[in-house]
Design an enzyme around this catalytic site. Structure first.
Site, short mmCIF file in Angstrom:
data_model
loop_
_atom_site.label_atom_id
_atom_site.label_comp_id
_atom_site.label_asym_id
_atom_site.label_seq_id
_atom_site.Cartn_x
_atom_site.Cartn_y
_atom_site.Cartn_z
N ASP A 1 14.68 -7.76 9.26
CA ASP A 1 13.55 -8.59 9.63
C ASP A 1 14.12 -10.00 9.57
O ASP A 1 14.34 -10.52 8.47
CB ASP A 1 12.39 -8.42 8.65
N HIS A 2 14.38 -10.61 10.70
CA HIS A 2 15.18 -11.83 10.66
C HIS A 2 14.46 -12.97 9.93
O HIS A 2 15.09 -13.91 9.48
CB HIS A 2 15.67 -12.25 12.06
N HIS B 1 7.25 -9.73 10.42
CA HIS B 1 7.51 -11.08 9.91
C HIS B 1 6.38 -11.63 9.04
O HIS B 1 6.61 -12.13 7.94
CB HIS B 1 7.75 -12.05 11.07
#
Ligand code: BG6
Length: 510
Positions: A200-201, A263
């Site tokens: 999950d950047h 996110h």
């Protein structure tokens, strides 16, 4: 906070023990795709530039296109030139590129995996990768299960004694609870959970990691971080971009799947979780999982959620088309490009404090922020300038782009009266540290090579987020909270304003 502190390299410090990654080969499935050129290769190149890659490091790109190593290197060079945060240095590139190789094959072709195995064995000798492998799935999600299966069949998923094999999986992990569980099972047949690194950047962003540092590295915030002092929490992600040529993907996804399930829920968990005693092993992920499990199921999808789609409008003075006119989007599409949702975390710390999440494309500005509004003082002793109600204290964690933290409080207006006006105390990353933060993918790729999964999502958290949000998707499919329109360049539909105003609150102005 005007004096610049000495420059630090955030990748060399951080919450990770300082240690070097083992020699390894990174195998990128989907190597000719956008993500590889735009994010992965620039990240690896910048890690090389920072001398953070292990000796004996190499990359194998795997995709259908019939490319040679040379063609792969040329395409990657183009990507890095265009997207790297630091300009490409020829000499460095040359030595980095010698470690880039390519294997062509379709994701279901068993023979291609045999070729890959051969290639990796050769590379172990040429580069000294020592049999350690990081498989990275940068493909469309419908290929994940197949790739895992074929890796298993080709004996590539099981490391030789003393080596490691890890699998990095991009989002989305499933499209609802059922499909996510099925995917978990297929991958789980081949890789054990501890070797699966779900990206999950947002968790790789410096400012998102700083939520933990802010809360647990300081003594003064935690005592007020609860229902006694906090009135409400808002997590907002505003984007000016539209679907950027990804209409086909986005039609199947929509804002809730694309951003909220991953996110925004991850950010919420970091804000709401209990302090950890250490950053070792699963400590952080255990605490996040507890938050996910404490979020109350949404009982009334029509009341507590809003979905909307942008229509044509102007973004920073330029006209842009509506979502339904974008390429790859159905003219009668019901996919949401905006979502707002009210959640409650039902535990001792947060019971009764609403958490409002909102996300949208084609909004007037790009900003991701966490806004924590505190309860007002019990007595109103001073006259508030410009209004009757006292302005509450507000803490804003600016995740991007203007990274920083600000705290709003009331101050006496100079003069002979005791009038109060809200003012801000402001911290800015740029002026305090004077270094460009690394890209999220740099940190995450390095952590995956180091075997540190703290900043990756664990299955129980992913599952709990789907458990919570799948009923919203089902409710929407049944017509609850009908889709609204909002003009591109506006702050979203009226319904989102009404959702929060119903509680006597308002969205924080970004
Ligand atoms: C991605 C979404 O995960 O995040 C995109 O698929 C979105 O739709 C992007 O634009 C936003 O990321 P960032 O880092 O620009 O906030």
């Amino acid at each position: 906070m005007t004096m610049a502190e000495p420059a630090v390299n955030p990748l060399r410090t951080g919450m990770r023990l300082n240690r070097a990654a083992d020699p390894c080969a990174v195998v990128v499935f989907g190597a000719t795709g956008d993500l590889t050129a735009r994010k992965l290769m620039p990240a690896l190149y910048n890690l090389a530039r920072e001398r953070l890659l292990p000796g004996g490091f190499s990359v194998v790109g795997f995709a259908r296109r019939d490319w040679t190593d040379e063609q792969f290197r040329a395409a990657m060079k183009e990507g890095v030139t265009k997207f790297s945060r630091e300009p490409l240095q020829e000499e460095l590139w040359e030595s980095f590129a010698r470690g880039l190789h390519y294997v062509s094959g379709t994701f279901d072709d068993a023979q291609a995996y045999a070729k890959l195995a051969e290639r990796l064995a050769k590379q172990d000798i040429a580069h000294g990768a020592a049999g350690n492998r990081l498989f990275y799935l940068a493909t469309p999600p419908d290929a994940y299960a197949m790739i895992a299966q074929r890796l298993g069949e080709a004996q590539l998923a099981t490391p030789q004694a003393g080596n490691w094999t890890r699998l990095v999986v991009e989002k989305p992990f499933g499209r609802d609870l059922t499909s996510a569980r099925a995917l978990d099972q297929s991958i789980g047949n081949v890789f054990r959970e501890r070797y699966i690194y779900r990206i999950d950047h947002y968790l790789g962003k410096e400012t998102v990691q700083n939520i933990m540092v802010f809360r647990f590295g300081n003594g003064i915030f935690e005592p007020v971080w609860n229902r006694r002092y906090v009135d409400n929490v808002q997590v907002s992600v505003a984007e000016t971009v539209g679907v950027e040529g990804r209409g086909g993907y986005y039609e199947e996804s929509g804002a809730l799947r694309d951003m909220v399930q991953n996110h925004l829920m991850q950010v919420l968990a970091l804000v709401a979780m209990e302090p950890v005693a250490s950053f070792r092993g699963d400590a952080v992920r255990d605490e996040k999982a507890k938050v996910f499990h404490a979020v109350k199921a949404i009982e009334d999808v029509g009341r507590d959620t809003v979905r909307a789609q942008y229509s044509a409008g102007a973004i920073m003075g330029a006209m842009v088309p509506g979502y339904r006119e974008e390429q790859g989007v159905a003219p009668d599409s019901h996919t949401e490009t905006y979502a707002a949702i009210k959640l409650e975390v039902e535990n001792w710390r947060w019971s009764g404090v609403p958490f409002y999440l909102r996300v949208g494309k084609r909004l007037p500005k790009r900003a991701t922020e966490v806004a924590i509004t505190f309860k007002t003082a019990p007595l109103q002793l001073f006259r508030q300038m410009g209004g009757d109600n006292p302005t509450p204290n507000l803490l804003v964690l600016r995740i991007q782009p203007d990274e920083g933290i600000s705290l709003r409080f009331g101050a006496k207006v100079p003069g002979t009266r005791s009038d109060v006006r809200p003012v801000n105390m402001d911290f800015r990353y740029g002026s305090s540290f004077g270094v460009e933060p690394p890209e999220a993918y740099e940190r995450l790729l390095l952590d995956a090579m180091l075997g540190d999964s703290t900043l990756f999502t664990r299955w129980d958290g992913v599952e709990a987020a789907w458990e919570l949000l799948t009923p919203v998707l089902d409710g929407w499919a049944d017509g609850a909270s009908p889709i609204k329109q909002y003009e591109a360049g506006s702050w979203g539909p009226d319904a989102a304003r009404e959702l929060i105003e119903r509680d006597g609150r308002e969205w924080h102005r970004m």
